[in-house]
Design an enzyme around this catalytic site. Structure first.
Site, PDB file in Angstrom:
ATOM      1  N   SER B  42       0.850  -1.024   0.122  1.00  0.00           N
ATOM      2  CA  SER B  42      -0.248  -0.180  -0.327  1.00  0.00           C
ATOM      3  C   SER B  42       1.224   1.120   0.131  1.00  0.00           C
ATOM      4  O   SER B  42       1.993   0.936  -0.044  1.00  0.00           O
ATOM      5  CB  SER B  42      -1.252   0.179   1.135  1.00  0.00           C
ATOM      6  OG  SER B  42      -0.425   0.490   2.375  1.00  0.00           O
ATOM      7  N   VAL B  43       0.444   2.697  -0.756  1.00  0.00           N
ATOM      8  CA  VAL B  43       0.908   3.702  -0.710  1.00  0.00           C
ATOM      9  C   VAL B  43       0.953   3.479   1.053  1.00  0.00           C
ATOM     10  O   VAL B  43       2.824   4.465   0.859  1.00  0.00           O
ATOM     11  CB  VAL B  43      -0.281   5.126  -0.930  1.00  0.00           C
ATOM     12  CG1 VAL B  43      -1.431   5.004  -0.219  1.00  0.00           C
ATOM     13  CG2 VAL B  43       0.478   6.137  -0.869  1.00  0.00           C
ATOM     14  N   LYS B  44       0.368   2.892   1.992  1.00  0.00           N
ATOM     15  CA  LYS B  44       1.543   4.118   3.454  1.00  0.00           C
ATOM     16  C   LYS B  44       2.885   3.459   4.021  1.00  0.00           C
ATOM     17  O   LYS B  44       3.040   3.828   4.793  1.00  0.00           O
ATOM     18  CB  LYS B  44       0.168   2.873   4.452  1.00  0.00           C
ATOM     19  CG  LYS B  44      -0.975   3.953   4.175  1.00  0.00           C
ATOM     20  CD  LYS B  44      -1.445   5.720   4.195  1.00  0.00           C
ATOM     21  CE  LYS B  44      -3.077   5.115   4.592  1.00  0.00           C
ATOM     22  NZ  LYS B  44      -2.929   6.858   4.668  1.00  0.00           N
ATOM     23  N   ASP B  45       3.422   2.778   2.857  1.00  0.00           N
ATOM     24  CA  ASP B  45       4.669   2.516   3.590  1.00  0.00           C
ATOM     25  C   ASP B  45       5.737   3.686   3.154  1.00  0.00           C
ATOM     26  O   ASP B  45       6.735   4.044   4.307  1.00  0.00           O
ATOM     27  CB  ASP B  45       5.446   1.449   2.472  1.00  0.00           C
ATOM     28  CG  ASP B  45       4.615   0.010   2.262  1.00  0.00           C
ATOM     29  OD1 ASP B  45       3.801  -0.315   3.768  1.00  0.00           O
ATOM     30  OD2 ASP B  45       4.615  -0.659   1.770  1.00  0.00           O
ATOM     31  N   ALA B  48       4.678   5.616   6.638  1.00  0.00           N
ATOM     32  CA  ALA B  48       5.498   5.119   7.780  1.00  0.00           C
ATOM     33  C   ALA B  48       6.909   5.836   7.858  1.00  0.00           C
ATOM     34  O   ALA B  48       7.683   5.374   8.547  1.00  0.00           O
ATOM     35  CB  ALA B  48       4.700   3.711   7.283  1.00  0.00           C
TER      36      ALA B  48
END
Lengths: 113, 316
Positions: B42-45, B48
């Site tokens: 996901s884009v959240k890597d 994070a």
């Protein structure tokens, strides 16, 4: 024809429980004034000091009115047409809005800035 | 080069793929930025990794520390991976009505999960996380909704990648949650591309999700700056599901429902450009693949069935 207005659950006490109501108006401001005639008190929940409440989002045909206002005018000046659908929603982040609780422990922890 | 020293180094530089079958015309083209190709899908890597690095750089995070984060799933999974590789313990606060896959993946990574009541959604998760942070002053809450490094990750990486791969870009469309992706990418692109449209697609969930929200207790993420956006659409569950299915049927892209909402807004912009006789290169962001949402059942059956299946769920 009129303008179809979708009412969020929290404001249905003003519409006798109706999920959607109809109104008329050349602009969003006119529409809210018109709606307040048939559903007294509704406008006051949406408009504070002449502008749209910070935690209220209003969409005309699914588009946020805050980005539809011509420059120099306010969201309440956005023009409406017969047959438009106006959707009113509380402001949320990732599907929720409960600032009293969210803000309870103070502001964001500043770590990582 | 497609060789990296570690998984963390493989974050970002995702493909941008054209969608010739879904594009409204040869002059108005759609492009998908495949953020599901990041290490945990996901884009959240990106957020994070940048939030952890910023906290490390500021001396706020040291090996062995505990990270606390309110998350509806993807950020938690990304943080769990980064935490594992960098030596942190992770506690996630998550609404109980997120999909089963997200919970399973988080547990597999070794994250601890504290559930907040489903009807309170992400904001109640935020509230509970803030309460836990107050009770555990030694825990570090990165707080994606207000952490500048979340937006900076996109300003420094997603934005430049898009401009490098699509110098003729006219529109960028992304989903609105923490607002980090749109704020960072949007700011970068607006600085570099005159007249670019930065369009937000905001998921409009089923009524159950909004049911208890009081208007006076609303919430806008601290990162949100409306001046970065040029338009903002509210996309309902039905349209999001319709577009999600269309992407896999027409272009073979299997994505999560938030991407369906984003595609819906991208198509609105694209069709307007066609009508106005303008050329356009509309890039939109695929936040994740569809795998984590299969258990919702919303990929099969009628649209009405799918809408019913997603009622009360945070599908984005």
């Amino acid at each position: 024809m009129a303008i179809n207005v979708r009412i969020p659950t929290i404001l249905r006490s003003y519409t006798g429980g109706a999920k959607a109501v109809e109104g008329t108006g050349e602009t969003l401001g006119d529409l809210l004034t018109n709606l307040d005639g048939s559903h007294p008190g509704l406008r006051d929940r949406l408009v504070t000091a002449g502008s749209l409440h910070r935690f209220v989002n209003v969409y005309v045909n699914d588009e946020d009115v805050r980005f539809l206002a011509p420059s120099g005018l306010t969201p309440l000046d956005v023009k409406l047409d017969d047959g438009d659908t106006v959707t009113i929603l509380p402001a949320v982040a990732g599907g929720a809005a409960d600032r009293a609780a969210a803000g309870g422990a103070g502001g964001p922890v500043p770590a990582g800035r | 080069m497609a060789r990296y020293d570690s998984l963390l180094d493989a974050c970002g530089n995702t493909p941008l793929v054209g969608l010739p079958r879904l594009s409204p015309s040869t002059e108005v083209r759609l492009w998908a930025k495949l953020e599901d190709r990041n290490p945990t899908g996901s884009v959240k890597d990106r957020a994070a990794l940048w939030m952890v690095r910023a906290a490390e750089g500021a001396g706020e995070l040291r090996p062995g520390d505990t990270i606390l984060e309110p998350t509806s799933g993807n950020t938690g999974i990304s943080l769990a991976m980064v935490a594992k590789l960098r030596g942190y313990r992770l506690v996630c606060v998550m609404p109980e009505n997120v999909s089963a896959e997200r919970v399973q993946v988080l547990r597999m990574y070794g994250a601890e999960i504290i559930f907040s009541p489903g009807p309170g959604g992400s904001n109640q998760a935020v509230a509970l996380a803030k309460q836990l942070a107050a009770e555990h002053p030694d825990w570090v809450m990165l707080y994606q909704y207000g952490n500048a490094a979340n937006a900076r990750a996109h300003y420094e990486t997603t934005g430049p990648e898009l401009l490098r791969d699509l110098p003729t870009i006219t529109h960028f469309v992304g989903g609105l949650g923490t607002t980090g992706t749109l704020m960072g990418t949007g700011r970068y692109l607006r600085e570099k591309v005159e007249g670019i449209e930065v369009i937000a697609a905001e998921p409009r969930y089923g009524e159950l999700v909004y049911g208890l929200r009081n208007i006076d207790e609303g919430y806008v993420p601290e990162l949100y700056d409306a001046t970065v956006l040029t338009r903002r659409f509210s996309v309902g569950t039905r349209d999001a599901v319709l577009r999600t299915r269309q992407l896999v049927e027409v272009e073979g892209l299997f994505v999560g429902f938030s991407t369906g909402a984003v595609l819906h807004a991208a198509l609105v912009a694209g069709h307007e450009a066609v009508k106005a006789g303008r050329r356009a290169d509309v890039a939109f962001l695929v936040a994740d693949g569809g795998w984590k949402y299969l258990s919702t059942g919303a990929y099969g059956g009628t649209l009405a069935d799918a809408e019913a299946a997603l009622e009360g769920q945070l599908w984005a």
